[in-house]
Design a protein around this motif. Structure first.
Motif, PDB file in Angstrom:
ATOM      1  N   PRO A  33       0.829  -1.222   0.000  1.00  0.00           N
ATOM      2  CA  PRO A  33       0.000   0.000   0.000  1.00  0.00           C
ATOM      3  C   PRO A  33       0.860   1.267   0.000  1.00  0.00           C
ATOM      4  N   THR A  34       0.414   2.254  -0.762  1.00  0.00           N
ATOM      5  CA  THR A  34       1.072   3.557  -0.734  1.00  0.00           C
ATOM      6  C   THR A  34       0.724   4.255   0.582  1.00  0.00           C
ATOM      7  N   ALA A  35       1.378   5.370   0.837  1.00  0.00           N
ATOM      8  CA  ALA A  35       1.094   6.121   2.064  1.00  0.00           C
ATOM      9  C   ALA A  35      -0.362   6.561   2.094  1.00  0.00           C
ATOM     10  N   ASP A  36      -0.887   6.977   0.940  1.00  0.00           N
ATOM     11  CA  ASP A  36      -2.286   7.403   0.868  1.00  0.00           C
ATOM     12  C   ASP A  36      -3.224   6.229   1.128  1.00  0.00           C
ATOM     13  N   GLU A  37      -2.934   5.080   0.499  1.00  0.00           N
ATOM     14  CA  GLU A  37      -3.782   3.899   0.695  1.00  0.00           C
ATOM     15  C   GLU A  37      -3.755   3.440   2.143  1.00  0.00           C
ATOM     16  N   ALA A  38      -2.582   3.486   2.754  1.00  0.00           N
ATOM     17  CA  ALA A  38      -2.438   3.018   4.137  1.00  0.00           C
ATOM     18  C   ALA A  38      -3.130   3.936   5.137  1.00  0.00           C
ATOM     19  N   ARG A  41      -8.706   0.936  -1.054  1.00  0.00           N
ATOM     20  CA  ARG A  41      -7.978   0.891  -2.324  1.00  0.00           C
ATOM     21  C   ARG A  41      -8.509  -0.194  -3.251  1.00  0.00           C
ATOM     22  N   VAL A  42      -9.217  -1.147  -2.676  1.00  0.00           N
ATOM     23  CA  VAL A  42      -9.738  -2.268  -3.461  1.00  0.00           C
ATOM     24  C   VAL A  42     -11.090  -1.927  -4.076  1.00  0.00           C
ATOM     25  N   HIS A  43     -11.952  -1.329  -3.278  1.00  0.00           N
ATOM     26  CA  HIS A  43     -13.343  -1.123  -3.696  1.00  0.00           C
ATOM     27  C   HIS A  43     -13.442  -0.288  -4.970  1.00  0.00           C
ATOM     28  N   GLN A  44     -12.552   0.682  -5.108  1.00  0.00           N
ATOM     29  CA  GLN A  44     -12.627   1.563  -6.270  1.00  0.00           C
ATOM     30  C   GLN A  44     -12.233   0.879  -7.573  1.00  0.00           C
ATOM     31  N   HIS A  45     -11.730  -0.350  -7.487  1.00  0.00           N
ATOM     32  CA  HIS A  45     -11.337  -1.089  -8.687  1.00  0.00           C
ATOM     33  C   HIS A  45     -12.247  -2.285  -8.974  1.00  0.00           C
ATOM     34  N   THR A  46     -13.367  -2.382  -8.276  1.00  0.00           N
ATOM     35  CA  THR A  46     -14.301  -3.472  -8.562  1.00  0.00           C
ATOM     36  C   THR A  46     -14.981  -3.212  -9.909  1.00  0.00           C
ATOM     37  N   PRO A  47     -15.399  -4.268 -10.601  1.00  0.00           N
ATOM     38  CA  PRO A  47     -15.864  -4.103 -11.985  1.00  0.00           C
ATOM     39  C   PRO A  47     -17.286  -3.564 -12.118  1.00  0.00           C
ATOM     40  N   ALA A  48     -17.469  -2.709 -13.122  1.00  0.00           N
ATOM     41  CA  ALA A  48     -18.805  -2.255 -13.504  1.00  0.00           C
ATOM     42  C   ALA A  48     -19.501  -3.362 -14.283  1.00  0.00           C
ATOM     43  N   LYS A  49     -20.790  -3.253 -14.441  1.00  0.00           N
ATOM     44  CA  LYS A  49     -21.548  -4.268 -15.169  1.00  0.00           C
ATOM     45  C   LYS A  49     -21.033  -4.403 -16.603  1.00  0.00           C
ATOM     46  N   GLY A  50     -20.867  -5.638 -17.021  1.00  0.00           N
ATOM     47  CA  GLY A  50     -20.338  -5.932 -18.339  1.00  0.00           C
ATOM     48  C   GLY A  50     -18.827  -6.108 -18.366  1.00  0.00           C
ATOM     49  N   MET A  51     -18.171  -5.752 -17.269  1.00  0.00           N
ATOM     50  CA  MET A  51     -16.712  -5.784 -17.228  1.00  0.00           C
ATOM     51  C   MET A  51     -16.184  -7.036 -16.514  1.00  0.00           C
ATOM     52  N   ILE A  52     -15.025  -7.472 -16.954  1.00  0.00           N
ATOM     53  CA  ILE A  52     -14.245  -8.480 -16.238  1.00  0.00           C
ATOM     54  C   ILE A  52     -13.059  -7.762 -15.612  1.00  0.00           C
TER      55      ILE A  52
END
Length: 245
Positions: free
Chosen positions: A81-86, A93-104
């Motif tokens: 984790p970066t300083a900001d993530e930590a 930091r994980v939730h913002q990269h979860t997939p939108a509908k139609g995406m893998i």
């Protein structure tokens, strides 16, 4: 689940070339299924790849997803984790990269790193780790309730093969960029990491089971991952959307 009872190689009855041909058929199926999945935008797919150092996560991504439409598939690696993530909660930091509908979305390492390294290195106490299991389960349930299908793979490599691959990173100029001196230090704690994984399977597995992938042989590793993803997509009611009125 005790990893010591699970093989890291393909069953001896399987023929390498036959499996490679089946894998290519699966990759062709995946290409077609993903096209419909992307067009339909009904669900999203999150593929979580975990494994010890040199278990072959990068190679699996490169091979299995080689033919998919890049507009509908993204990869996110999770490193230290970066300083900001930590400075946020561990799932931020994980939730913002979860997939939108139609995406893998492919996670190369994932939120599970935050119950692995801190546990083995004793950065946090066991009470905190157990609470994180609950947070992860709730997080994955939220994603599931929102239409995300989650497939979790643990790439299981033997100690012998792991050390061989790390040595290749040192000696092979084409692989040296992957080498990190900490890899050898981590391998000395292999048993502790496997124990941590077994606890993860116990606490974060019943609702969304893990697929343990024997990973000493790349051709079998790729087959297992591709087969699981294709079967999952085939079980969905995938069809191109009709005309809009």
């Amino acid at each position: 689940m005790k990893l010591a009872t699970i093989q890291t190689k393909a069953p001896s009855s399987l023929d390498k070339e036959t499996i490679r041909e089946k894998t290519q058929d699966l990759l062709n199926d995946l290409k077609e299924l993903q096209d419909v999945f992307y067009a339909l935008k009904k669900n999203s797919l999150l593929v979580v790849l975990q494994g010890l150092d040199a278990s072959g996560k990068d190679g699996a991504i490169k091979k299995v997803f080689t033919g998919v439409n890049p507009m509908g598939c993204t990869v996110k690696p999770f490193k230290v984790p970066t300083a900001d993530e930590a400075s946020h909660d561990f799932l931020w930091r994980v939730h913002q990269h979860t997939p939108a509908k139609g995406m893998i979305q492919i996670f190369n390492r994932s939120h599970y790193e935050d119950v692995l390294v801190p546990r083995v290195e004793k950065f946090v106490n066991r009470t905190t780790i157990k609470k994180r299991y609950d947070h992860i389960n709730n997080f994955e349930q939220l994603l599931t309730d929102s239409g995300t299908i989650i497939l979790k793979f643990f790439l299981y490599v033997s100690e012998e093969e792991q050390l061989k691959r790390i040595q290749e990173r040192i000696t092979n100029p084409k692989k040296h960029w992957k080498y990190d001196p900490s890899d050898l230090t981590t391998t000395q704690k292999r048993d502790l990491y496997l124990e941590a994984y077994e606890e993860i399977f116990e606490h974060c597995g019943p609702n969304l089971p893990w697929t343990i992938v024997p990973s000493d042989q790349n051709w079998y590793k790729e087959y297992v991952i591709a087969k699981t993803i294709v079967e999952t997509l085939k079980n969905l009611d995938l069809h191109y959307p009709g005309k809009q009125h």
